[in-house]
Design a protein around this motif. Structure first.
Motif, PDB file in Angstrom:
ATOM      1  N   VAL A   1      -3.865   9.000   0.748  1.00  0.00           N
ATOM      2  CA  VAL A   1      -4.449   7.676   0.953  1.00  0.00           C
ATOM      3  C   VAL A   1      -5.030   7.571   2.356  1.00  0.00           C
ATOM      4  N   LYS A   2      -4.307   8.095   3.330  1.00  0.00           N
ATOM      5  CA  LYS A   2      -4.800   8.070   4.711  1.00  0.00           C
ATOM      6  C   LYS A   2      -6.082   8.900   4.844  1.00  0.00           C
TER       7      LYS A   2
ATOM      8  N   GLU B   1      -8.911   6.874   3.387  1.00  0.00           N
ATOM      9  CA  GLU B   1      -9.328   5.795   4.290  1.00  0.00           C
ATOM     10  C   GLU B   1     -10.184   6.347   5.431  1.00  0.00           C
TER      11      GLU B   1
ATOM     12  N   LYS C   1       0.840  -1.181   0.000  1.00  0.00           N
ATOM     13  CA  LYS C   1       0.000   0.000   0.000  1.00  0.00           C
ATOM     14  C   LYS C   1       0.878   1.235   0.000  1.00  0.00           C
ATOM     15  N   ILE C   2       0.358   2.241  -0.632  1.00  0.00           N
ATOM     16  CA  ILE C   2       1.083   3.506  -0.644  1.00  0.00           C
ATOM     17  C   ILE C   2       0.724   4.240   0.631  1.00  0.00           C
ATOM     18  N   GLN C   3       1.704   4.678   1.332  1.00  0.00           N
ATOM     19  CA  GLN C   3       1.488   5.337   2.621  1.00  0.00           C
ATOM     20  C   GLN C   3       1.646   6.846   2.485  1.00  0.00           C
TER      21      GLN C   3
END
Length: 127
Positions: free
Chosen positions: A17-18, A21, A11-13
């Motif tokens: 992305v966060k 989510e 997963k790309i951090q």
């Protein structure tokens, strides 16, 4: 070859992305809360509808009973008025001397001067 392969994708951090989510989690919570509110509102609406319908049905039954009672009272009133008219007519007739004399001759077999009374038995009705 029919075995299921596990995907080894990293997963790309990144912050984007966060954020996505967290947005998905918040959206899921909002949907869950909305469903809870709607189900509570539906339960309340069903309860209120049940109360209203049962109240209407009981009032209809009471109204039907009162209507029947009113019809009986009106019929009884008409009968009593007819009886009252008959009694008033009897009062007028009993104040008349000729009527009293006729009634006495008929029921008590009294006679006028030079009058002979014959008692004829009535025929019995056969069943």
């Amino acid at each position: 070859m029919s075995a299921v392969r596990e995907k080894n994708v990293a997963k790309i951090q990144t912050t984007y992305v966060k954020q996505q989510e967290f947005a998905e989690i918040a959206s899921a919570r909002k949907r869950k809360l909305l469903l809870r509110r709607l189900s509570l509102f539906l339960a309340f609406a069903v309860f209120v509808s049940y109360i209203m319908i049962s109240s209407i049905l009981s009032q209809k039954a009471t109204l039907d009973a009162k209507t029947t009672q009113k019809k009986q009272a009106v019929k009884q009133l008409a009968d009593l008025k007819k009886q009252q008219d008959n009694l008033k007519q009897d009062i007028v007739n009993l104040n008349d001397d000729n009527y009293i004399a006729k009634l006495a001759r008929k029921d008590y077999f009294f006679s006028d001067k030079n009058e002979v009374i014959f008692n004829i038995p009535e025929k019995k009705k056969e069943k």
